[in-house]
Design a protein around this motif. Structure first.
Motif, PDB file in Angstrom:
ATOM      1  N   ASP A  43      -6.057  89.745 100.692  1.00  0.00           N
ATOM      2  CA  ASP A  43      -6.770  91.013 100.851  1.00  0.00           C
ATOM      3  C   ASP A  43      -6.067  91.917 101.861  1.00  0.00           C
ATOM      4  O   ASP A  43      -5.965  93.128 101.657  1.00  0.00           O
ATOM      5  N   ALA A  44      -5.582  91.346 102.960  1.00  0.00           N
ATOM      6  CA  ALA A  44      -4.877  92.134 103.968  1.00  0.00           C
ATOM      7  C   ALA A  44      -3.574  92.699 103.397  1.00  0.00           C
ATOM      8  O   ALA A  44      -3.238  93.857 103.657  1.00  0.00           O
ATOM      9  N   GLN A  49      -0.594  97.383 101.302  1.00  0.00           N
ATOM     10  CA  GLN A  49       0.110  98.024 100.191  1.00  0.00           C
ATOM     11  C   GLN A  49      -0.564  99.337  99.820  1.00  0.00           C
ATOM     12  O   GLN A  49       0.114 100.343  99.589  1.00  0.00           O
ATOM     13  N   ASN A  50      -1.891  99.344  99.758  1.00  0.00           N
ATOM     14  CA  ASN A  50      -2.615 100.573  99.423  1.00  0.00           C
ATOM     15  C   ASN A  50      -2.387 101.639 100.484  1.00  0.00           C
ATOM     16  O   ASN A  50      -2.240 102.819 100.163  1.00  0.00           O
ATOM     17  N   GLY A  51      -2.373 101.239 101.754  1.00  0.00           N
ATOM     18  CA  GLY A  51      -2.122 102.180 102.839  1.00  0.00           C
ATOM     19  C   GLY A  51      -0.733 102.772 102.775  1.00  0.00           C
ATOM     20  O   GLY A  51      -0.548 103.971 102.980  1.00  0.00           O
ATOM     21  N   SER A  52       0.261 101.959 102.465  1.00  0.00           N
ATOM     22  CA  SER A  52       1.634 102.468 102.377  1.00  0.00           C
ATOM     23  C   SER A  52       1.793 103.381 101.162  1.00  0.00           C
ATOM     24  O   SER A  52       2.514 104.372 101.221  1.00  0.00           O
ATOM     25  N   ASP A  53       1.108 103.064 100.057  1.00  0.00           N
ATOM     26  CA  ASP A  53       1.153 103.937  98.883  1.00  0.00           C
ATOM     27  C   ASP A  53       0.521 105.291  99.198  1.00  0.00           C
ATOM     28  O   ASP A  53       1.043 106.335  98.816  1.00  0.00           O
ATOM     29  N   SER A  54      -0.587 105.266  99.912  1.00  0.00           N
ATOM     30  CA  SER A  54      -1.267 106.494 100.284  1.00  0.00           C
ATOM     31  C   SER A  54      -0.386 107.340 101.199  1.00  0.00           C
ATOM     32  O   SER A  54      -0.292 108.554 101.047  1.00  0.00           O
TER      33      SER A  54
END
Length: 64
Positions: A43-44, A49-54
């Motif tokens: 989950d972390a 990954q979602n944060g870096s994509d954003s």
């Protein structure tokens, strides 16, 4: 040939027992905590990954 059939049947029975009694085996070996830890790590990693994509999307938008 009969030895081969015996080993295949033995492996099949072992897999069947492992699938049927998976919860009991994990409880007996106290592996539930490790499974939970792996879930938290996954989950972390997904969150990172979602944060870096954003962040990448934001930088791309600012560059335009």
């Amino acid at each position: 040939m009969s030895k081969l059939v015996f080993w295949i049947v033995l492996i099949g029975v072992g897999i069947g027992i492992g699938i049927k009694y998976q919860d009991e085996i994990l409880d007996m070996l106290n592996m539930r905590d490790m499974e939970s830890l792996y879930d938290h790590i996954e989950d972390a990693a997904d969150s990172l990954q979602n944060g870096s994509d954003s962040l990448s999307d934001t930088v791309s938008q600012l560059a335009e």
